[in-house]
Design an enzyme around this catalytic site. Structure first.
Site, PDB file in Angstrom:
ATOM      1  N   ARG A  59       0.805  -1.225   0.000  1.00  0.00           N
ATOM      2  CA  ARG A  59       0.000   0.000   0.000  1.00  0.00           C
ATOM      3  C   ARG A  59       0.831   1.264   0.000  1.00  0.00           C
ATOM      4  O   ARG A  59       0.539   2.204  -0.741  1.00  0.00           O
ATOM      5  CB  ARG A  59      -0.893   0.023   1.254  1.00  0.00           C
ATOM      6  CG  ARG A  59      -1.826  -1.144   1.372  1.00  0.00           C
ATOM      7  CD  ARG A  59      -2.228  -1.390   2.815  1.00  0.00           C
ATOM      8  NE  ARG A  59      -1.102  -1.916   3.602  1.00  0.00           N
ATOM      9  CZ  ARG A  59      -1.100  -2.118   4.901  1.00  0.00           C
ATOM     10  NH1 ARG A  59      -2.176  -1.855   5.597  1.00  0.00           N
ATOM     11  NH2 ARG A  59      -0.037  -2.598   5.518  1.00  0.00           N
ATOM     12  N   GLU A  66      -6.406  -0.680 -12.569  1.00  0.00           N
ATOM     13  CA  GLU A  66      -6.535  -1.997 -13.212  1.00  0.00           C
ATOM     14  C   GLU A  66      -7.659  -2.025 -14.245  1.00  0.00           C
ATOM     15  O   GLU A  66      -8.684  -1.343 -14.097  1.00  0.00           O
ATOM     16  CB  GLU A  66      -6.805  -3.047 -12.107  1.00  0.00           C
ATOM     17  CG  GLU A  66      -6.772  -4.471 -12.613  1.00  0.00           C
ATOM     18  CD  GLU A  66      -7.027  -5.491 -11.510  1.00  0.00           C
ATOM     19  OE1 GLU A  66      -7.133  -5.112 -10.334  1.00  0.00           O
ATOM     20  OE2 GLU A  66      -7.146  -6.679 -11.860  1.00  0.00           O
ATOM     21  N   ASN A 152       7.624   4.445  -5.740  1.00  0.00           N
ATOM     22  CA  ASN A 152       8.874   5.200  -5.647  1.00  0.00           C
ATOM     23  C   ASN A 152      10.004   4.239  -5.249  1.00  0.00           C
ATOM     24  O   ASN A 152       9.743   3.074  -4.895  1.00  0.00           O
ATOM     25  CB  ASN A 152       8.708   6.402  -4.700  1.00  0.00           C
ATOM     26  CG  ASN A 152       8.382   5.983  -3.284  1.00  0.00           C
ATOM     27  OD1 ASN A 152       9.103   5.203  -2.681  1.00  0.00           O
ATOM     28  ND2 ASN A 152       7.275   6.502  -2.746  1.00  0.00           N
ATOM     29  N   ARG A 154      11.790   3.874  -2.672  1.00  0.00           N
ATOM     30  CA  ARG A 154      11.688   3.312  -1.327  1.00  0.00           C
ATOM     31  C   ARG A 154      10.645   2.193  -1.276  1.00  0.00           C
ATOM     32  O   ARG A 154      10.910   1.111  -0.751  1.00  0.00           O
ATOM     33  CB  ARG A 154      11.296   4.430  -0.334  1.00  0.00           C
ATOM     34  CG  ARG A 154      11.284   3.954   1.085  1.00  0.00           C
ATOM     35  CD  ARG A 154      10.770   5.034   2.025  1.00  0.00           C
ATOM     36  NE  ARG A 154      11.051   4.736   3.400  1.00  0.00           N
ATOM     37  CZ  ARG A 154      10.679   5.507   4.420  1.00  0.00           C
ATOM     38  NH1 ARG A 154      10.025   6.634   4.187  1.00  0.00           N
ATOM     39  NH2 ARG A 154      10.962   5.157   5.656  1.00  0.00           N
ATOM     40  N   HIS A 158      11.042  -1.945  -0.678  1.00  0.00           N
ATOM     41  CA  HIS A 158      10.293  -2.711   0.330  1.00  0.00           C
ATOM     42  C   HIS A 158       9.577  -3.897  -0.335  1.00  0.00           C
ATOM     43  O   HIS A 158       9.598  -5.025   0.176  1.00  0.00           O
ATOM     44  CB  HIS A 158       9.292  -1.789   1.032  1.00  0.00           C
ATOM     45  CG  HIS A 158       8.565  -2.448   2.159  1.00  0.00           C
ATOM     46  ND1 HIS A 158       9.195  -2.909   3.299  1.00  0.00           N
ATOM     47  CD2 HIS A 158       7.255  -2.758   2.331  1.00  0.00           C
ATOM     48  CE1 HIS A 158       8.311  -3.459   4.117  1.00  0.00           C
ATOM     49  NE2 HIS A 158       7.121  -3.385   3.543  1.00  0.00           N
ATOM     50  N   ARG A 163       9.167  -9.662  -1.650  1.00  0.00           N
ATOM     51  CA  ARG A 163       8.663 -10.557  -2.708  1.00  0.00           C
ATOM     52  C   ARG A 163       9.758 -11.144  -3.585  1.00  0.00           C
ATOM     53  O   ARG A 163       9.521 -12.173  -4.215  1.00  0.00           O
ATOM     54  CB  ARG A 163       7.644  -9.810  -3.567  1.00  0.00           C
ATOM     55  CG  ARG A 163       6.449  -9.273  -2.798  1.00  0.00           C
ATOM     56  CD  ARG A 163       5.615 -10.360  -2.151  1.00  0.00           C
ATOM     57  NE  ARG A 163       4.410  -9.792  -1.530  1.00  0.00           N
ATOM     58  CZ  ARG A 163       3.436 -10.508  -0.991  1.00  0.00           C
ATOM     59  NH1 ARG A 163       3.502 -11.821  -0.966  1.00  0.00           N
ATOM     60  NH2 ARG A 163       2.386  -9.922  -0.441  1.00  0.00           N
TER      61      ARG A 163
HETATM   62  C1  FAD Z   1       5.813 -14.415   2.364  1.00  0.00           C
HETATM   63  C2  FAD Z   1       4.549 -13.640   2.632  1.00  0.00           C
HETATM   64  C3  FAD Z   1       3.447 -14.283   3.124  1.00  0.00           C
HETATM   65  C4  FAD Z   1       2.266 -13.575   3.386  1.00  0.00           C
HETATM   66  N1  FAD Z   1       1.181 -14.237   3.862  1.00  0.00           N
HETATM   67  C5  FAD Z   1       0.037 -13.539   4.110  1.00  0.00           C
HETATM   68  C6  FAD Z   1      -1.127 -14.208   4.613  1.00  0.00           C
HETATM   69  O1  FAD Z   1      -1.123 -15.407   4.841  1.00  0.00           O
HETATM   70  N2  FAD Z   1      -2.241 -13.482   4.814  1.00  0.00           N
HETATM   71  C7  FAD Z   1      -2.279 -12.109   4.600  1.00  0.00           C
HETATM   72  O2  FAD Z   1      -3.325 -11.478   4.808  1.00  0.00           O
HETATM   73  N3  FAD Z   1      -1.202 -11.465   4.119  1.00  0.00           N
HETATM   74  C8  FAD Z   1      -0.057 -12.130   3.875  1.00  0.00           C
HETATM   75  N4  FAD Z   1       1.045 -11.473   3.382  1.00  0.00           N
HETATM   76  C9  FAD Z   1       0.937 -10.032   3.095  1.00  0.00           C
HETATM   77  C10 FAD Z   1       1.618  -9.200   4.191  1.00  0.00           C
HETATM   78  O3  FAD Z   1       0.977  -9.359   5.447  1.00  0.00           O
HETATM   79  C11 FAD Z   1       1.617  -7.715   3.808  1.00  0.00           C
HETATM   80  O4  FAD Z   1       0.283  -7.268   3.687  1.00  0.00           O
HETATM   81  C12 FAD Z   1       2.326  -7.444   2.488  1.00  0.00           C
HETATM   82  O5  FAD Z   1       3.552  -8.129   2.437  1.00  0.00           O
HETATM   83  C13 FAD Z   1       2.583  -5.949   2.340  1.00  0.00           C
HETATM   84  O6  FAD Z   1       3.578  -5.585   3.267  1.00  0.00           O
HETATM   85  P1  FAD Z   1       3.552  -4.193   4.029  1.00  0.00           P
HETATM   86  O7  FAD Z   1       2.285  -4.012   4.812  1.00  0.00           O
HETATM   87  O8  FAD Z   1       4.840  -4.090   4.795  1.00  0.00           O
HETATM   88  O9  FAD Z   1       3.618  -3.192   2.782  1.00  0.00           O
HETATM   89  P2  FAD Z   1       2.922  -1.782   2.597  1.00  0.00           P
HETATM   90  O10 FAD Z   1       1.449  -1.894   2.651  1.00  0.00           O
HETATM   91  O11 FAD Z   1       3.495  -1.218   1.335  1.00  0.00           O
HETATM   92  O12 FAD Z   1       3.414  -0.936   3.839  1.00  0.00           O
HETATM   93  C14 FAD Z   1       4.791  -0.547   3.931  1.00  0.00           C
HETATM   94  C15 FAD Z   1       5.077  -0.188   5.372  1.00  0.00           C
HETATM   95  O13 FAD Z   1       4.293   0.950   5.742  1.00  0.00           O
HETATM   96  C16 FAD Z   1       3.857   0.798   7.091  1.00  0.00           C
HETATM   97  N5  FAD Z   1       2.385   0.726   7.099  1.00  0.00           N
HETATM   98  C17 FAD Z   1       1.568   0.583   6.009  1.00  0.00           C
HETATM   99  N6  FAD Z   1       0.281   0.588   6.403  1.00  0.00           N
HETATM  100  C18 FAD Z   1       0.284   0.699   7.741  1.00  0.00           C
HETATM  101  C19 FAD Z   1      -0.736   0.725   8.726  1.00  0.00           C
HETATM  102  N7  FAD Z   1      -2.010   0.624   8.401  1.00  0.00           N
HETATM  103  N8  FAD Z   1      -0.379   0.849  10.018  1.00  0.00           N
HETATM  104  C20 FAD Z   1       0.916   0.955  10.380  1.00  0.00           C
HETATM  105  N9  FAD Z   1       1.958   0.902   9.497  1.00  0.00           N
HETATM  106  C21 FAD Z   1       1.634   0.788   8.199  1.00  0.00           C
HETATM  107  C22 FAD Z   1       4.493  -0.463   7.635  1.00  0.00           C
HETATM  108  O14 FAD Z   1       5.750  -0.137   8.226  1.00  0.00           O
HETATM  109  C23 FAD Z   1       4.719  -1.280   6.387  1.00  0.00           C
HETATM  110  O15 FAD Z   1       5.749  -2.252   6.486  1.00  0.00           O
HETATM  111  C24 FAD Z   1       2.221 -12.157   3.135  1.00  0.00           C
HETATM  112  C25 FAD Z   1       3.344 -11.519   2.631  1.00  0.00           C
HETATM  113  C26 FAD Z   1       4.509 -12.233   2.368  1.00  0.00           C
HETATM  114  C27 FAD Z   1       5.707 -11.498   1.815  1.00  0.00           C
END
Ligand code: FAD
Length: 202
Positions: A59, A66, A152, A154, A158, A163
């Site tokens: 996010r 899309e 971007n 950054r 991430h 991934r």
């Molecule tokens: C190997 C793997 C297995 C997974 N398995 C599952 C699964 O079984 N079920 C499932 O639902 N998902 C699963 N996911 C998805 C995972 O939980 C994350 O939703 C996804 O990887 C996006 O990561 P992110 O939230 O760090 O990224 P982004 O949404 O891009 O966020 C980037 C960073 O911004 C901050 N941030 C963003 N939004 C918030 C917020 N609302 N509050 C506080 N900080 C925030 C955090 O620091 C976050 O790391 C999996 C992901 C991976 C890589």
């Protein structure tokens, strides 16, 4: 990126120097992430729906638009995996191993035949005048869709950190490998610092 950081000292450069490389490595190492938000990547991605569901979980710093299955008819194009594997181990710690050739072929045939049946049902429903947004309910997760994805440097790092990793599903890994190759090509100093930093985004 460097000028985004140097504005703190009211200075800027037009050419990349070795000193700037050092600054980029410092910013990455110390997790001063915001200067890495001053860049822009836009991809046109074609991917199966199950990959898109994983992708669109990213996010922060990502934008997506899309193809709509409500407004236009989806094409009968779907993913049939080349790499057919079995999983061993516990949830959260699976490892994957390729199946034997006969099982691989039978699996691929099953996936393909099922998707074809689904698309035939989709056509039948459309012919009966059913709205596209309803008829698409019969389509499989393997159906290809396409979308613009902007991010971007950054947020791209991430995404690649999570991934382009052995922990991620094989299919999205392939997309992350491709996306990372653009980061490497267009921002080699930042990419090298990212790798040096254990592939942790700042
Ligand atoms: C190997 C793997 C297995 C997974 N398995 C599952 C699964 O079984 N079920 C499932 O639902 N998902 C699963 N996911 C998805 C995972 O939980 C994350 O939703 C996804 O990887 C996006 O990561 P992110 O939230 O760090 O990224 P982004 O949404 O891009 O966020 C980037 C960073 O911004 C901050 N941030 C963003 N939004 C918030 C917020 N609302 N509050 C506080 N900080 C925030 C955090 O620091 C976050 O790391 C999996 C992901 C991976 C890589």
């Amino acid at each position: 990126m460097v000028n985004g950081a140097r504005v703190s000292f009211n200075s800027a450069t037009d050419e990349m120097t070795e000193r700037d490389g050092g600054l980029i490595r410092f910013l990455l190492r110390e997790r001063h992430g915001s200067p890495f938000e001053h860049g822009y990547f836009r991809f046109l991605v074609k991917a199966p729906i199950f990959v898109v569901r994983e992708h669109h979980r990213h996010r922060a710093g990502h934008s997506y638009n899309e193809w709509s299955g409500r407004y236009s008819k989806l094409e009968a194009e779907f993913y049939v995996p080349e790499y057919v594997r079995t999983q061993v181990g516990k949830p959260g710690a699976y490892s994957f191993e390729p199946v034997d050739a006969a099982t691989r072929e039978a699996t691929r045939r099953e996936i393909e035949a099922n998707a074809q049946r689904c698309f035939e049902a989709y056509e039948r429903l459309l012919e009966q005048g059913i709205a596209k947004e309803v008829a698409r309910a019969v389509l499989p997760l393997s159906t290809y869709t396409k979308y613009y994805w902007s991010c971007n440097p950054r947020s791209l790092m991430h995404f690649c950190s999570l991934r382009n990793s052995d922990q991620a599903q094989y299919e999205i890994q392939q997309y992350a490998v491709a996306a990372e190759s653009f980061l490497e090509k267009l921002m080699p100093v930042t990419h090298a610092a990212f790798v040096e930093n254990g592939r942790i985004a700042p």
